[in-house]
Design a protein around this motif. Structure first.
Motif, PDB file in Angstrom:
ATOM      1  N   LEU A 109      58.749-113.646  27.006  1.00 42.02           N
ATOM      2  CA  LEU A 109      57.243-113.433  27.403  1.00 42.02           C
ATOM      3  C   LEU A 109      56.803-111.791  27.020  1.00 42.02           C
TER       4      LEU A 109
ATOM      5  N   ARG B  23      57.582-116.780  36.326  1.00 45.32           N
ATOM      6  CA  ARG B  23      58.125-116.957  34.859  1.00 45.32           C
ATOM      7  C   ARG B  23      57.756-118.207  34.268  1.00 45.32           C
TER       8      ARG B  23
ATOM      9  N   GLY C  53      54.179-118.330  33.361  1.00 38.49           N
ATOM     10  CA  GLY C  53      53.732-117.308  32.304  1.00 38.49           C
ATOM     11  C   GLY C  53      53.226-115.907  32.728  1.00 38.49           C
TER      12      GLY C  53
ATOM     13  N   SER D  89      51.112-112.641  31.378  1.00 42.51           N
ATOM     14  CA  SER D  89      51.826-112.225  30.043  1.00 42.51           C
ATOM     15  C   SER D  89      50.647-112.591  28.868  1.00 42.51           C
TER      16      SER D  89
ATOM     17  N   GLN E  34      50.669-113.944  26.304  1.00 46.48           N
ATOM     18  CA  GLN E  34      50.901-115.459  25.710  1.00 46.48           C
ATOM     19  C   GLN E  34      49.817-116.403  26.762  1.00 46.48           C
TER      20      GLN E  34
END
Length: 282
Positions: free
Chosen positions: A120, A248, A251, A269, A271
């Motif tokens: 990430l 996690r 994201g 993150s 993303q």
């Protein structure tokens, strides 16, 4: 009197055999996490069993010393008499509170902390400023009001799971999914989650005009039982290592991987942020 050393030696041999058989299985590394349905209890049990192994080793050393002391005593000339009457056993006493529940606040080293985010990317101050502009025209060292219209219109103050936060709406929605997964998987841990804050529109301490992810409403600081983590020591509460797996999967990036470890810190993150932008949510 010769029976006592033999009994102690025998007990030491039995304890050593148990350690020899089970210690390798206790030291096997855990498999990587693939989703939110983790076994928090197993991880905590491993920590507890490691401690019990250390306690057993200490007991073996004590028994060895006792054997040496018994061997050094003079042997009596006449055999002693023993009371062979049956002894009444004491009633069973509970050992105390549940060890697994108490372990959530235990401070442990963060294993492989540089790898905890598994690919990430962080959004970072430069990317956030290019994408949204500054969160306010002038940044100081104090938490102040957000004036960036694009972001301020999407700020919400809501109770999310066990805490209350002010963040951007997509971040709150995402955080709610994280907490719901934790609640379903580990309700004892869920009940002990606390926060040290989310939105704080100010410049990063020691910089001029650089805003952290907190200033954009995209980060939250968490802890167990309201106890703050020590910044930069490479350690954290065991409960936070469990929370990190859930974040996690959704994201979010964990601050335990920073050069100066900040394990209370969880942020969206790059993303995930790009995904929300492409969907028109930011």
């Amino acid at each position: 009197m010769r029976v006592l050393p033999a009994a102690i030696i025998g007990l030491a041999i039995i304890i050593a055999s148990v350690i020899w058989v089970f210690l390798p299985s206790l030291l096997i590394e855990e498999e990587s996490f693939d989703g939110p349905a983790i076994d928090s209890g197993a991880r905590i049990e491993i920590e507890m069993l490691n401690q019990r192994v250390e306690d057993l080793q200490i007991r073996i050393d004590e028994l060895s010393q006792e054997v040496a002391e018994v061997k050094a005593r003079p042997v009596p000339q006449s055999a002693p008499t023993f009371n062979t009457a049956p002894q009444e056993q004491e009633p069973f006493q509970p050992s105390g509170p549940n060890d697994i529940i108490d372990a959530y606040a235990q401070v442990v080293l963060i294993a492989n902390r540089k790898e905890v985010n598994q690919g990430l990317q962080i959004a970072g101050p430069s990317y956030l400023a290019r994408t949204f502009g500054p969160p306010r025209e002038q940044l100081s060292d104090r938490c102040e009001q957000m004036t960036n219209r694009r972001l301020a219109d999407k700020l919400v103050l809501e109770k999310v799971g066990p805490i209350r936060v002010q963040m951007l709406q997509p971040a709150v929605d995402s955080l709610r999914r994280v907490f719901e997964n934790i609640r379903l998987t580990d309700p004892d841990l869920y009940a002990r989650i606390n926060t040290a804050g989310a939105l704080c529109v100010r410049q990063i301490r020691g910089t001029r005009g650089r805003a952290s992810t907190h200033a954009f409403g995209l980060a939250v600081d968490l802890n167990i039982d309201g106890v703050l983590d020590t910044l930069g020591d490479g350690k954290t509460q065991l409960g936070l290592t469990i929370l990190a797996d859930f974040f996690r999967s959704e994201g979010w990036v964990w601050g335990a991987a920073w050069r100066r470890e900040d394990s209370m810190h969880f942020e969206v993150s790059r993303q995930k942020l790009d995904e929300w932008i492409s969907e028109g949510r930011l």
